[in-house]
Design a protein around this motif. Structure first.
Motif, short mmCIF file in Angstrom:
data_model
loop_
_atom_site.label_atom_id
_atom_site.label_comp_id
_atom_site.label_asym_id
_atom_site.label_seq_id
_atom_site.Cartn_x
_atom_site.Cartn_y
_atom_site.Cartn_z
N ASP A 518 0.82 -1.22 0.00
CA ASP A 518 0.00 0.00 0.00
C ASP A 518 0.85 1.26 0.00
N GLN A 519 1.95 1.26 0.74
CA GLN A 519 2.81 2.44 0.72
C GLN A 519 3.43 2.64 -0.66
N ASN A 522 0.66 3.84 -2.96
CA ASN A 522 0.32 5.26 -2.76
C ASN A 522 1.40 6.18 -3.31
C1 LIG Z 1 -2.90 5.17 0.98
O1 LIG Z 1 -3.69 6.28 0.62
C2 LIG Z 1 -5.04 6.13 1.00
C3 LIG Z 1 -5.81 7.29 0.39
O2 LIG Z 1 -5.17 8.48 0.65
C4 LIG Z 1 -5.11 6.13 2.53
O3 LIG Z 1 -6.45 5.96 2.94
C5 LIG Z 1 -4.29 4.96 3.04
O4 LIG Z 1 -4.24 5.00 4.45
C6 LIG Z 1 -2.88 5.02 2.49
N1 LIG Z 1 -2.21 3.80 2.86
C7 LIG Z 1 -0.98 3.77 3.35
C8 LIG Z 1 -0.44 2.44 3.76
O5 LIG Z 1 -0.29 4.76 3.47
#
Ligand SMILES: *[C@@H]1O[C@H](CO)[C@@H](O)[C@H](O)[C@H]1NC(C)=O
Ligand SMILES: *[C@@H]1O[C@H](CO)[C@@H](O)[C@H](O)[C@H]1NC(C)=O
Ligand SMILES: *[C@@H]1O[C@H](CO)[C@@H](O)[C@H](O)[C@H]1NC(C)=O
Ligand SMILES: *[C@@H]1O[C@H](CO)[C@@H](O)[C@H](O)[C@H]1NC(C)=O
Ligand SMILES: *[C@@H]1O[C@H](CO)[C@@H](O)[C@H](O)[C@H]1NC(C)=O
Ligand SMILES: *[C@@H]1O[C@H](CO)[C@@H](O)[C@H](O)[C@H]1NC(C)=O
Ligand SMILES: *[C@@H]1O[C@H](CO)[C@@H](O)[C@H](O)[C@H]1NC(C)=O
Ligand SMILES: CC(=O)N[C@H]1CO[C@H](CO)[C@@H](O)[C@@H]1O
Length: 605
Positions: A518-519, A522
């Motif tokens: 996820d990082q 993003n």
């Molecule tokens: C990735 O971005 C989404 C949307 O901004 C956010 O909800 C999420 O927490 C983020 N995930 C990480 C692991 O940073």
């Protein structure tokens, strides 16, 4: 000889495991085909494998044009009419080494450029994967390549954390039972399976097959099923997604043995670099200039001709062996091996030699040399019956750029997903490019394209913040491919990073793996806004500008100017030696790894 080991293995396996299972690791003999098993060319008459050419031609004429259309629409959102781009530029994506960190970071980056990920498609970065023609990996990046290509081109979430195949990162690669005691009952069971293998190198491949090939899940991890045995690299070509040209063409990079320097973990840059595609093991180095049929790799050949035309080998190209050759799970420096229960004991358990005089012994994978007798005046191993191969990143080239720069491939845009660990906190610092530039400008000057201008030192690279944000190279030249660098970098939001675990970390909990995906996802859909911790809403458009810039240049005899939108993007994202950027424009990035401390004695590249 390698083959006798395989035969011994087959006998042991046949005795202990009645049906299927490890016996599938044994290659078998067959009558040789009428076709040539090795093709030779010269730097001046360099050609790619005809089956590869056919694949590329068909993907580029039948599949990619539609993918461009779905990704760019009519092009108006970035200021172009893409109907004017008749001849789209050829794109290759490179995934660096760096152990499981690199495999996972590469996977997160794939999600972000994959049109099948709805979030990525909605923001506009999803689609780049679908317009690419080539996909290259080395070491940890080769494991990712196997994950993608040996499992029918799954989506990342299914591949890594689902069941296709499910990477099971929570099971440590070396001691999967969760204890580093080799005598823990489940570790013993695991090793009794692995022990059937021939040497530490193939065992490394075997261990990888539990994670990156199909057939292993949490319920059957410790049982006696085949765990990937019999899954062949050449069989990629038979998968339906490959037959339908739904994915880019895959290549994995492997280095020559040579004199291995333990202090720098490297081999000399002048040794040959090899690549394994589903069709051939090849080297486009001028000293070799040849490719050997992957289906029959393992056959004893002399000057490309089988020594016995009734005894061609099939089944040597186990996918686990190919990616095990591109990586070095069991390299441990003598100091590490000496004091720990880890690697030395493990090697003993595996029945592999622990040779203190020749510490590189465990990292070499032994292939019957398909290029025996070829290019005797230039090829260093022409006279060796075996080709001893090591980790694809051991010459310092952490990114698998060699295959993408082969002149005959004519690649015009390179996407570099760089997750090497060069800084103290395991971030990249541009060193991979510097090694590649050195090799390209000397040994490969006639056979490969050069890289565009980049900072001349890794200190400059870091000072300019180029390891903290995506950067485009080659914006102001058309003499080289255009390079889109997507470096592994801390979250642009300033959150604590999980994607920079040490290269030697051999285990990740599922929630840590998800955090890495996820990082990386993003960051890859986010770009950056200078002096902030916000994503750049224009970034997905800017990525399209980069992907399409060479296509724009080629169209209508170079008469289409860059759009105003893309000019603005390029002012921000291009490396410009006359207007250097600074790491200071990327505030509040946290560099220190936030995951649990690792205690592995095993080094992975
Ligand atoms: C990735 O971005 C989404 C949307 O901004 C956010 O909800 C999420 O927490 C983020 N995930 C990480 C692991 O940073
Ligand atoms: C695998 O193990 C099971 C149960 O332990 C046993 O019944 C079976 O015969 C074994 N299969 C092979 C092929 O050895
Ligand atoms: C897109 O990829 C990210 C990272 O792998 C994943 O967390 C997310 O669930 C995916 N989104 C969709 C809609 O598939
Ligand atoms: C694990 O894989 C085996 C063999 O393919 C299969 O029979 C079994 O159902 C799988 N288990 C789970 C929980 O998916
Ligand atoms: C994963 O879960 C463990 C145990 O619940 C927790 O301590 C850790 O902080 C989590 N890691 C991440 C990256 O969420
Ligand atoms: C230099 O680059 C910055 C972005 O990093 C840009 O805002 C500025 O306009 C550029 N200056 C020149 C003279 O191109
Ligand atoms: C790492 O291993 C050493 C020796 O086995 C041990 O003393 C140390 O406590 C371990 N550290 C961690 C963080 O587990
Ligand atoms: C280039 C190089 O050093 N090649 C070596 C690879 O391994 C074989 C077999 O051990 C040696 O004979 C070669 O010299």
């Amino acid at each position: 000889m390698v083959l006798s080991h395989w035969v011994t293995l087959a006998l042991i396996a046949a005795r202990s495991f009645a049906q299927g299972s490890l016996a599938n690791y044994a290659p078998s003999f067959t009558k040789c085909p009428d076709t040539a098993l090795v093709r030779e060319f010269t730097p001046a008459s360099q050609t790619i494998n005809p089956s590869e050419s056919k694949f590329i031609a068909e993907r580029e004429s039948h599949v990619i044009p539609r993918s461009w259309e779905s990704w760019l629409g009519d092009g108006s959102s970035i200021g172009y009419r893409t109907s004017e781009f008749m001849d789209f530029a050829r794109i290759g994506i490179a995934f660096s080494g760096g152990g499981l960190r690199a495999s996972q970071v590469g996977a997160g980056a794939i999600s972000a450029i994959d049109a099948r990920n709805k979030t990525a498609a909605a923001v506009g970065t999803g689609g780049l994967l679908q317009v690419a023609s080539y996909f290259s990996g080395l070491s940890g990046g080769s494991w990712l390549t196997a994950g993608v290509y040996m499992n029918n081109f799954p989506t990342v979430q299914d591949m890594v954390l689902g069941s296709q195949p499910g990477w099971l990162m929570e099971n440590d690669i070396t001691f999967p039972a969760g204890s580093s005691d080799p005598l823990a009952p489940e570790n013993v069971e695991y090793f009794s399976m692995i022990k059937q293998s021939i040497d530490a190198k193939a065992a490394a491949g075997l261990m990888l097959s539990y994670h990156f090939l199909s057939g292993t899940n949490a319920s059957n991890f410790f049982d006696n099923s085949s765990h990937g045995a019999g899954q062949l690299w050449s069989q990629i070509a038979e998968s339906s997604f490959f037959v339908n040209k739904e994915a880019p063409f895959p290549v994995v990079v492997i280095n020559s043995n040579g004199t291995f320097d333990l202090t720098t973990l490297s081999v000399s840059l002048d040794l040959p670099v090899y690549e394994a595609s589903p069709f051939e093991l090849a080297s486009f180095d001028p000293s070799i200039s040849a490719g050997a049929d992957m289906t029959f790799i393992g056959t004893s050949l002399s000057r490309g001709v089988p020594t016995d035309k009734n005894s061609c080998v099939v089944g040597f190209d186990q996918a686990s062996f190919v990616i095990g050759s591109s990586s070095n799970v069991f390299l441990a420096s003598q100091s590490q091996a000496a004091g720990t229960a880890g690697v030395a004991n493990l090697q003993e358990l595996l029945g592999a030699p622990v040779d203190t005089e020749n510490p590189d012994i465990a990292i070499v994978s032994r292939w019957p040399n398909p290029f025996f007798g070829i290019a005797p005046s230039t090829f260093v191993d022409s006279n060796n019956a075996e080709l001893n191969l090591v980790d694809g990143g051991f010459n310092g080239e952490g990114l698998p750029l060699n295959p993408l720069l082969v002149k005959a491939r004519g690649i015009e845009v390179i996407v570099a997903v760089e997750a090497s660990a060069n800084t103290a906190d395991n971030w990249p610092n541009g060193l991979s490019f510097l090694f590649s530039q050195e090799r390209l400008s000397t040994i490969l000057a006639d056979t490969h394209q050069q890289l565009p201008e980049m900072p001349i030192s890794s200190d400059d690279f870091v000072a300019q913040g180029l390891n903290l944000r995506p950067t485009f190279f080659g914006c102001d030249t058309t003499d080289t491919p255009f390079v889109i660098l997507l470096p592994n970098s801390p979250p642009l939001t300033g959150a604590a990073p999980f994607a920079n675990g040490p290269t030697g970390q051999t285990q990740y909990e599922a929630n840590e793996t998800q955090a890495i995906l996820d990082q990386t996802f993003n960051n890859t859909i986010g770009g950056f806004v200078p002096n902030t911790n916000s994503p750049d809403p224009n970034w997905p458009g800017c990525l399209k500008c980069a992907a399409v810039d060479r296509s724009r240049f080629k169209a209508y005899s170079h008469t289409i100017e860059r759009s105003a939108f893309c000019e603005k993007c390029f002012a921000q994202y291009c490396y410009n030696p006359n207007n250097l950027t600074s790491a200071a424009e990327l505030p509040n990035r946290q560099l220190a790894y936030a995951g649990p401390a690792s205690n592995s004695s095993v080094k992975l590249r």
